[in-house]
Design a protein around this motif. Sequence first.
Motif, mmCIF file in Angstrom:
data_model
loop_
_atom_site.group_PDB
_atom_site.id
_atom_site.type_symbol
_atom_site.label_atom_id
_atom_site.label_comp_id
_atom_site.label_asym_id
_atom_site.label_seq_id
_atom_site.Cartn_x
_atom_site.Cartn_y
_atom_site.Cartn_z
ATOM 1 N N ALA A 59 0.828 -1.210 0.000
ATOM 2 C CA ALA A 59 0.000 0.000 0.000
ATOM 3 C C ALA A 59 0.863 1.261 0.000
ATOM 4 C CB ALA A 59 -0.937 0.000 1.195
ATOM 5 N N SER A 60 1.975 1.241 0.727
ATOM 6 C CA SER A 60 2.844 2.423 0.722
ATOM 7 C C SER A 60 3.475 2.615 -0.654
ATOM 8 C CB SER A 60 3.918 2.316 1.800
ATOM 9 O OG SER A 60 4.905 1.377 1.469
ATOM 10 N N ASN A 79 -4.378 9.313 -0.020
ATOM 11 C CA ASN A 79 -5.052 8.650 1.111
ATOM 12 C C ASN A 79 -6.110 7.672 0.625
ATOM 13 O OD1 ASN A 79 -3.751 9.751 3.351
ATOM 14 N ND2 ASN A 79 -4.992 11.599 3.277
ATOM 15 N N ASN A 80 -6.922 8.111 -0.329
ATOM 16 C CA ASN A 80 -7.993 7.250 -0.841
ATOM 17 C C ASN A 80 -7.434 6.008 -1.536
ATOM 18 O OD1 ASN A 80 -9.954 8.971 0.126
ATOM 19 N ND2 ASN A 80 -10.137 10.098 -1.805
ATOM 20 N N GLU A 81 -6.401 6.184 -2.341
ATOM 21 C CA GLU A 81 -5.808 5.037 -3.049
ATOM 22 C C GLU A 81 -5.241 4.012 -2.054
ATOM 23 O OE1 GLU A 81 -5.463 4.047 -6.286
ATOM 24 O OE2 GLU A 81 -6.754 5.693 -6.941
ATOM 25 N N VAL A 82 -4.512 4.512 -1.058
ATOM 26 C CA VAL A 82 -3.904 3.613 -0.062
ATOM 27 C C VAL A 82 -4.981 2.896 0.736
ATOM 28 C CG1 VAL A 82 -2.545 3.563 2.065
ATOM 29 C CG2 VAL A 82 -1.726 4.862 0.100
ATOM 30 N N ASN A 94 -10.502 2.709 9.094
ATOM 31 C CA ASN A 94 -10.327 3.429 10.361
ATOM 32 C C ASN A 94 -9.072 3.032 11.128
ATOM 33 O OD1 ASN A 94 -11.187 0.912 11.121
ATOM 34 N ND2 ASN A 94 -12.771 1.626 12.504
ATOM 35 N N SER A 95 -8.399 1.971 10.719
ATOM 36 C CA SER A 95 -7.157 1.575 11.400
ATOM 37 C C SER A 95 -5.912 1.982 10.614
ATOM 38 C CB SER A 95 -7.148 0.069 11.655
ATOM 39 O OG SER A 95 -7.199 -0.640 10.449
ATOM 40 N N VAL A 96 -6.101 2.796 9.557
ATOM 41 C CA VAL A 96 -5.005 3.172 8.662
ATOM 42 C C VAL A 96 -4.696 4.662 8.819
ATOM 43 C CG1 VAL A 96 -4.247 3.295 6.258
ATOM 44 C CG2 VAL A 96 -5.707 1.419 6.999
ATOM 45 N N THR A 97 -3.394 4.976 8.895
ATOM 46 C CA THR A 97 -2.925 6.358 8.902
ATOM 47 C C THR A 97 -1.926 6.524 7.759
ATOM 48 O OG1 THR A 97 -3.108 6.381 11.312
ATOM 49 C CG2 THR A 97 -1.863 8.165 10.294
ATOM 50 N N VAL A 98 -2.132 7.554 6.941
ATOM 51 C CA VAL A 98 -1.256 7.815 5.799
ATOM 52 C C VAL A 98 -0.621 9.185 5.981
ATOM 53 C CG1 VAL A 98 -1.113 8.036 3.290
ATOM 54 C CG2 VAL A 98 -2.738 6.442 4.303
ATOM 55 N N THR A 99 0.707 9.252 5.841
ATOM 56 C CA THR A 99 1.444 10.502 5.950
ATOM 57 C C THR A 99 2.258 10.706 4.673
ATOM 58 O OG1 THR A 99 1.669 10.090 8.322
ATOM 59 C CG2 THR A 99 3.029 11.820 7.388
ATOM 60 N N VAL A 100 2.117 11.887 4.067
ATOM 61 C CA VAL A 100 2.854 12.218 2.847
ATOM 62 C C VAL A 100 3.829 13.342 3.186
ATOM 63 C CG1 VAL A 100 2.666 12.974 0.450
ATOM 64 C CG2 VAL A 100 0.852 11.590 1.452
ATOM 65 N N ARG A 101 5.095 13.160 2.808
ATOM 66 C CA ARG A 101 6.137 14.156 3.100
ATOM 67 C C ARG A 101 6.913 14.489 1.826
ATOM 68 N NH1 ARG A 101 6.633 14.751 8.591
ATOM 69 N NH2 ARG A 101 5.862 13.016 9.842
ATOM 70 N N ASN A 102 7.422 15.713 1.785
ATOM 71 C CA ASN A 102 8.263 16.113 0.656
ATOM 72 C C ASN A 102 9.707 15.724 0.941
ATOM 73 O OD1 ASN A 102 9.141 18.023 2.479
ATOM 74 N ND2 ASN A 102 8.303 19.781 1.377
ATOM 75 N N SER A 103 10.622 16.111 0.051
ATOM 76 C CA SER A 103 12.021 15.684 0.180
ATOM 77 C C SER A 103 12.710 16.261 1.412
ATOM 78 C CB SER A 103 12.805 16.068 -1.076
ATOM 79 O OG SER A 103 12.752 17.470 -1.269
ATOM 80 N N SER A 104 12.223 17.378 1.942
ATOM 81 C CA SER A 104 12.823 17.947 3.157
ATOM 82 C C SER A 104 12.199 17.380 4.423
ATOM 83 C CB SER A 104 12.708 19.476 3.143
ATOM 84 O OG SER A 104 11.349 19.860 3.162
ATOM 85 N N GLY A 105 11.210 16.521 4.286
ATOM 86 C CA GLY A 105 10.601 15.875 5.448
ATOM 87 C C GLY A 105 9.377 16.589 5.994
ATOM 88 N N ARG A 106 8.941 17.642 5.329
ATOM 89 C CA ARG A 106 7.763 18.375 5.790
ATOM 90 C C ARG A 106 6.507 17.624 5.367
ATOM 91 N NH1 ARG A 106 4.418 22.455 3.761
ATOM 92 N NH2 ARG A 106 5.526 22.323 1.779
ATOM 93 N N GLU A 107 5.569 17.495 6.310
ATOM 94 C CA GLU A 107 4.324 16.793 6.021
ATOM 95 C C GLU A 107 3.452 17.647 5.101
ATOM 96 O OE1 GLU A 107 0.568 14.777 8.382
ATOM 97 O OE2 GLU A 107 2.443 15.140 9.451
ATOM 98 N N HIS A 129 -2.772 0.003 12.734
ATOM 99 C CA HIS A 129 -2.844 -0.486 14.109
ATOM 100 C C HIS A 129 -3.413 -1.901 14.068
ATOM 101 C CE1 HIS A 129 -1.898 3.504 15.495
ATOM 102 N NE2 HIS A 129 -2.828 3.965 14.671
ATOM 103 N N PHE A 130 -2.592 -2.848 14.452
ATOM 104 C CA PHE A 130 -2.943 -4.265 14.315
ATOM 105 C C PHE A 130 -4.014 -4.701 15.314
ATOM 106 C CE2 PHE A 130 -1.857 -8.868 14.862
ATOM 107 C CZ PHE A 130 -2.263 -9.260 13.606
ATOM 108 N N SER A 131 -4.119 -4.026 16.451
ATOM 109 C CA SER A 131 -5.047 -4.472 17.491
ATOM 110 C C SER A 131 -6.502 -4.435 17.030
ATOM 111 C CB SER A 131 -4.877 -3.619 18.752
ATOM 112 O OG SER A 131 -5.099 -2.258 18.447
ATOM 113 N N GLY A 132 -6.853 -3.569 16.088
ATOM 114 C CA GLY A 132 -8.232 -3.477 15.628
ATOM 115 C C GLY A 132 -8.633 -4.526 14.619
ATOM 116 N N ILE A 133 -7.689 -5.270 14.082
ATOM 117 C CA ILE A 133 -8.004 -6.224 13.015
ATOM 118 C C ILE A 133 -7.584 -7.651 13.330
ATOM 119 C CG2 ILE A 133 -7.979 -4.517 11.186
ATOM 120 C CD1 ILE A 133 -5.135 -5.307 10.553
ATOM 121 N N ARG A 134 -7.135 -7.901 14.539
ATOM 122 C CA ARG A 134 -6.656 -9.242 14.903
ATOM 123 C C ARG A 134 -7.791 -10.241 14.981
ATOM 124 N NH1 ARG A 134 -3.137 -8.838 20.205
ATOM 125 N NH2 ARG A 134 -2.679 -10.930 19.553
#
Length: 156
Positions: A59-60, A79-82, A94-107, A129-134
């Motif tokens: 997914a990443s 976010n939608n694609e992932v 609801n158990s997925v978090t997506v973070t997008v950053r540029n080359s300098s590391g800024r979100e 978060h694995f606890s929600g899908i175990r």
Amino acid sequence: MDHFRAKLSRHLKGKTLGAERRGTAVMECALTAPLLLLVVFGSIDVGQFINVAQAVSNASRVGARVASRNDTVSVENINNEVKDYLLASGIPKNSVTVTVRNSSGRELSGKALSAIPSGSAVSVKVNVHFSGIRRASFLMILNDAENSSKSTMRRE
């Protein structure tokens, strides 16, 4: 020796040797079954964790591929694609978090991708978060575990 046989004969009077063996088998089963079940469910839980880790890694990569395209300008598209990719793998959004950053590391957020020049790196990090899908949540071995993967690609 005859004394021992006589004593054993009195002890076993009314009992067959097969009945004692059945009792022993029941005791052995009662002692080993919980351990066997613990190993089986633990293996299922660890196997599911590894399966989710593979899906998160893929997914990443999907998110980074979408972020690298020139026609992608919104972080919401990534976010939608992932999340759609992970939902197809059985992982709820609801158990997925997506973070997008540029080359300098800024979100990045909103339509910030349009400002990133061609050839610059964009990274997508996905956390689940694995606890929600175990499936075997009664086991304590993977409580509060997270699967995380980060992929980086250059903008077209």
